[in-house]
Design a protein around this motif. Sequence first.
Motif, PDB file in Angstrom:
ATOM      1  N   PRO A  14     -33.315  53.966  18.464  1.00 52.68           N
ATOM      2  CA  PRO A  14     -32.951  54.607  19.433  1.00 52.68           C
ATOM      3  C   PRO A  14     -32.539  56.010  18.891  1.00 52.68           C
ATOM      4  CG  PRO A  14     -30.795  52.607  18.677  1.00 52.68           C
ATOM      5  CD  PRO A  14     -32.004  52.828  17.916  1.00 52.68           C
ATOM      6  N   LEU A  17     -35.613  57.710  20.438  1.00 48.72           N
ATOM      7  CA  LEU A  17     -35.180  57.705  22.366  1.00 48.72           C
ATOM      8  C   LEU A  17     -34.374  58.901  22.510  1.00 48.72           C
ATOM      9  CD1 LEU A  17     -36.788  56.384  24.507  1.00 48.72           C
ATOM     10  CD2 LEU A  17     -35.303  54.909  24.690  1.00 48.72           C
ATOM     11  N   GLN A  18     -33.342  58.471  22.094  1.00 52.98           N
ATOM     12  CA  GLN A  18     -32.336  59.481  22.268  1.00 52.98           C
ATOM     13  C   GLN A  18     -32.305  61.377  21.933  1.00 52.98           C
ATOM     14  OE1 GLN A  18     -29.450  58.611  23.250  1.00 52.98           O
ATOM     15  NE2 GLN A  18     -28.808  61.182  24.150  1.00 52.98           N
ATOM     16  N   LEU A  31     -37.067  57.270  29.253  1.00 49.71           N
ATOM     17  CA  LEU A  31     -37.211  56.111  29.396  1.00 49.71           C
ATOM     18  C   LEU A  31     -38.410  55.617  30.511  1.00 49.71           C
ATOM     19  CD1 LEU A  31     -33.296  55.367  30.876  1.00 49.71           C
ATOM     20  CD2 LEU A  31     -34.791  54.770  28.185  1.00 49.71           C
ATOM     21  N   LEU A  34     -41.252  55.487  27.632  1.00 47.45           N
ATOM     22  CA  LEU A  34     -40.665  53.696  26.956  1.00 47.45           C
ATOM     23  C   LEU A  34     -41.234  52.612  27.459  1.00 47.45           C
ATOM     24  CD1 LEU A  34     -40.313  52.283  23.995  1.00 47.45           C
ATOM     25  CD2 LEU A  34     -37.666  52.594  25.714  1.00 47.45           C
ATOM     26  N   CYS A 112     -41.157  45.675  19.249  1.00 49.01           N
ATOM     27  CA  CYS A 112     -41.500  46.643  20.296  1.00 49.01           C
ATOM     28  C   CYS A 112     -41.026  45.847  21.679  1.00 49.01           C
ATOM     29  CB  CYS A 112     -42.449  47.349  20.014  1.00 49.01           C
ATOM     30  SG  CYS A 112     -42.410  48.368  18.330  1.00 49.01           S
ATOM     31  N   GLN A 118     -33.949  45.917  26.240  1.00 51.00           N
ATOM     32  CA  GLN A 118     -32.768  46.071  25.422  1.00 51.00           C
ATOM     33  C   GLN A 118     -32.739  47.411  25.988  1.00 51.00           C
ATOM     34  OE1 GLN A 118     -30.742  45.073  21.643  1.00 51.00           O
ATOM     35  NE2 GLN A 118     -29.596  45.962  21.990  1.00 51.00           N
ATOM     36  N   LEU A 119     -33.652  48.729  25.414  1.00 48.17           N
ATOM     37  CA  LEU A 119     -33.165  50.143  25.280  1.00 48.17           C
ATOM     38  C   LEU A 119     -33.410  50.254  26.782  1.00 48.17           C
ATOM     39  CD1 LEU A 119     -35.024  51.121  22.389  1.00 48.17           C
ATOM     40  CD2 LEU A 119     -32.728  51.389  23.185  1.00 48.17           C
ATOM     41  N   LYS A 122     -31.127  50.638  29.867  1.00 48.88           N
ATOM     42  CA  LYS A 122     -29.878  51.750  29.470  1.00 48.88           C
ATOM     43  C   LYS A 122     -30.083  52.659  30.457  1.00 48.88           C
ATOM     44  CE  LYS A 122     -28.215  50.820  24.726  1.00 48.88           C
ATOM     45  NZ  LYS A 122     -27.781  49.714  24.687  1.00 48.88           N
ATOM     46  N   LEU A 134     -26.652  57.288  23.434  1.00 52.23           N
ATOM     47  CA  LEU A 134     -27.148  56.042  24.425  1.00 52.23           C
ATOM     48  C   LEU A 134     -26.297  55.144  23.923  1.00 52.23           C
ATOM     49  CD1 LEU A 134     -30.984  55.543  23.663  1.00 52.23           C
ATOM     50  CD2 LEU A 134     -30.119  55.644  26.071  1.00 52.23           C
ATOM     51  N   GLN A 137     -25.561  53.234  20.426  1.00 52.73           N
ATOM     52  CA  GLN A 137     -26.317  54.572  19.124  1.00 52.73           C
ATOM     53  C   GLN A 137     -25.301  54.724  18.117  1.00 52.73           C
ATOM     54  OE1 GLN A 137     -28.530  57.471  21.032  1.00 52.73           O
ATOM     55  NE2 GLN A 137     -28.405  58.610  18.395  1.00 52.73           N
TER      56      GLN A 137
END
Length: 140
Positions: A14, A17-18, A31, A34, A112, A118-119, A122, A134, A137
């Motif tokens: 995470p 991604l953050q 997002l 992703l 992945c 799940q991600l 968010k 996030l 995190q």
Amino acid sequence: MTDEADGQVPALEPCRLQALADEMGDPTPALRFLSTYLSMLPGRLLRISNGLGQHDADASMDAVLSLKISSAMVGALETEDQCRAIESMIREEHFDYAVQALPALRQYTDRCYAAGPQLLGKAPESLHPQSGKLDGQRSS
């Protein structure tokens, strides 16, 4: 960092991604990136597999570099590392070894794909305005 549930490295880190969301100043494009990354995994694996099977260094390298870079951006560290290994095999023209490395790459991309929802769940509202993190995190 390991996944507390099973002791494994998280399939998607995470923090990466953050960082992408922070760079963009908005979590929504991160997002979306992703989501696109996950939807393109099967096609990318097919391109790598086809290139390696045909011993086509250019096609194989293009496909593996594309997956490596995008994996780094979304925090798919195992996938990124495996792509790096396959990249080295292609550079050394060890196509048979690279083909043998494909099952591990598939395993990592499957992880992945499984971790993605799940991600993706968010939503932008799940960014904490106070911390800019996030949900779930850890702080560094």
